[in-house]
Design an enzyme around this catalytic site. Structure first.
Site, PDB file in Angstrom:
ATOM      1  N   ASP A  35     -55.247 -33.573 -37.164  1.00 39.04           N
ATOM      2  CA  ASP A  35     -55.661 -34.265 -36.043  1.00 39.04           C
ATOM      3  C   ASP A  35     -57.330 -34.731 -36.244  1.00 39.04           C
ATOM      4  O   ASP A  35     -58.150 -33.775 -36.051  1.00 39.04           O
ATOM      5  CB  ASP A  35     -55.651 -33.804 -34.817  1.00 39.04           C
ATOM      6  CG  ASP A  35     -56.097 -34.280 -33.508  1.00 39.04           C
ATOM      7  OD1 ASP A  35     -55.972 -35.666 -33.564  1.00 39.04           O
ATOM      8  OD2 ASP A  35     -56.315 -33.821 -32.698  1.00 39.04           O
ATOM      9  N   GLU A  59     -52.242 -38.627 -37.815  1.00 36.90           N
ATOM     10  CA  GLU A  59     -51.429 -39.674 -36.937  1.00 36.90           C
ATOM     11  C   GLU A  59     -52.018 -41.066 -37.312  1.00 36.90           C
ATOM     12  O   GLU A  59     -52.931 -41.188 -38.149  1.00 36.90           O
ATOM     13  CB  GLU A  59     -52.353 -39.297 -35.458  1.00 36.90           C
ATOM     14  CG  GLU A  59     -51.390 -38.285 -34.848  1.00 36.90           C
ATOM     15  CD  GLU A  59     -51.677 -38.165 -33.310  1.00 36.90           C
ATOM     16  OE1 GLU A  59     -52.554 -38.742 -32.777  1.00 36.90           O
ATOM     17  OE2 GLU A  59     -51.204 -37.219 -32.653  1.00 36.90           O
ATOM     18  N   ASP A  77     -57.059 -29.655 -30.164  1.00 35.42           N
ATOM     19  CA  ASP A  77     -57.035 -30.404 -31.428  1.00 35.42           C
ATOM     20  C   ASP A  77     -56.013 -29.442 -32.390  1.00 35.42           C
ATOM     21  O   ASP A  77     -55.466 -30.201 -33.311  1.00 35.42           O
ATOM     22  CB  ASP A  77     -58.321 -30.038 -32.360  1.00 35.42           C
ATOM     23  CG  ASP A  77     -59.396 -31.154 -31.249  1.00 35.42           C
ATOM     24  OD1 ASP A  77     -59.102 -32.300 -30.932  1.00 35.42           O
ATOM     25  OD2 ASP A  77     -60.220 -30.656 -31.073  1.00 35.42           O
TER      26      ASP A  77
END
Lengths: 166, 166
Positions: free
Chosen positions: B7, B72, B145
């Site tokens: 992340d 992502e 996170d």
């Protein structure tokens, strides 16, 4: 002081290298053209393209003995996805600089244009024209990525006393 | 198959590592928690922070023997400057993956949430709760996170046949 200017992009990344007297205060006679090229990472995986860009920049920095990097500061646009992609390419360029121990300076595009053309809203073509004048180039860079990269390097040369390093 | 989920962020970068059977098709019993941590690059020069993040990720990849990275895909927001900064951090993460020879897969946030919670608009807290359930964690990750990074790694584990590699 040998300066590498970078106009970051994943499709086409402009690189421009100039030499400058360390106490240059805007005198164009104190700036000498050294090298310019465009890095075009081969199409394919995003991560491999970033690696290609990074490694190619490290290679140029070492080969040309650049000691500082100048790069445009901000992305002025409305497209978040484009900003995201440009950010990735800029990250690769900044990593290459840090890897080689170069100090890095960020310049807002308007500041570069003001330094080169005297107008913060100048077109890329105007910037290219003035880059050719300042560096006494017999032929203008064929790529606007090259002239933009040379412009940010010249802007760094015109700015001996810095406050905004990256 | 050992998966590192990332992340990305320059202030705080979540890392989550899981093991998965290579033919996993969404069975949570086939996924095992290995490691999670948050990388916090020290404040200072942007380029040095990116280098810290990159080198720390390379170190974790090697130490934990990760063989694929999941990250992502897109930044969904309206702030171009934030997208730019996040793009730089993602560039550093993708570079670390390419440097170590890892295949990389991008997942849109909604796809991760759908895979983990069954709802593409789930909150980060819901994602964290389900990450804890899927991985049989005695204690939920203290940082969102970390749970986001573990979630994207789990999403990769649930997706053995891929089409969208980075």
């Amino acid at each position: 002081m040998r300066i590498i200017g970078v106009d970051p992009g994943l499709v086409s990344c402009g690189v421009g290298i100039v030499d400058s007297l360390s106490n240059n205060k805007g005198h164009r006679d104190d700036i000498k053209f050294i090298h310019t090229e465009v890095i075009k990472p081969p199409k394919g995986d995003l991560s491999k393209r970033l690696l290609f860009l990074h490694d190619h920049l490290v290679d140029i920095i070492k080969r040309q003995n650049a000691i500082v990097m100048a790069i445009e500061d901000q992305f002025y646009g409305k497209n978040v996805q484009t900003a995201f992609k440009t950010g990735q390419a800029r990250g690769a360029a900044l990593l290459a600089a840090a890897r080689c121990g170069l100090d890095t300076t960020l310049f807002p595009p308007a500041r570069v244009k003001l330094a080169i053309v005297g107008n913060g809203r100048a077109s890329k073509e105007q910037v290219r024209h003035m880059v050719g004048q300042i560096l006494n180039l017999k032929q203008l860079p064929s790529s606007l990525d090259c002239s933009d990269a040379l412009a940010v390097a010249i802007c760094r040369a015109f700015t001996p006393n810095l406050v905004n390093s990256a």
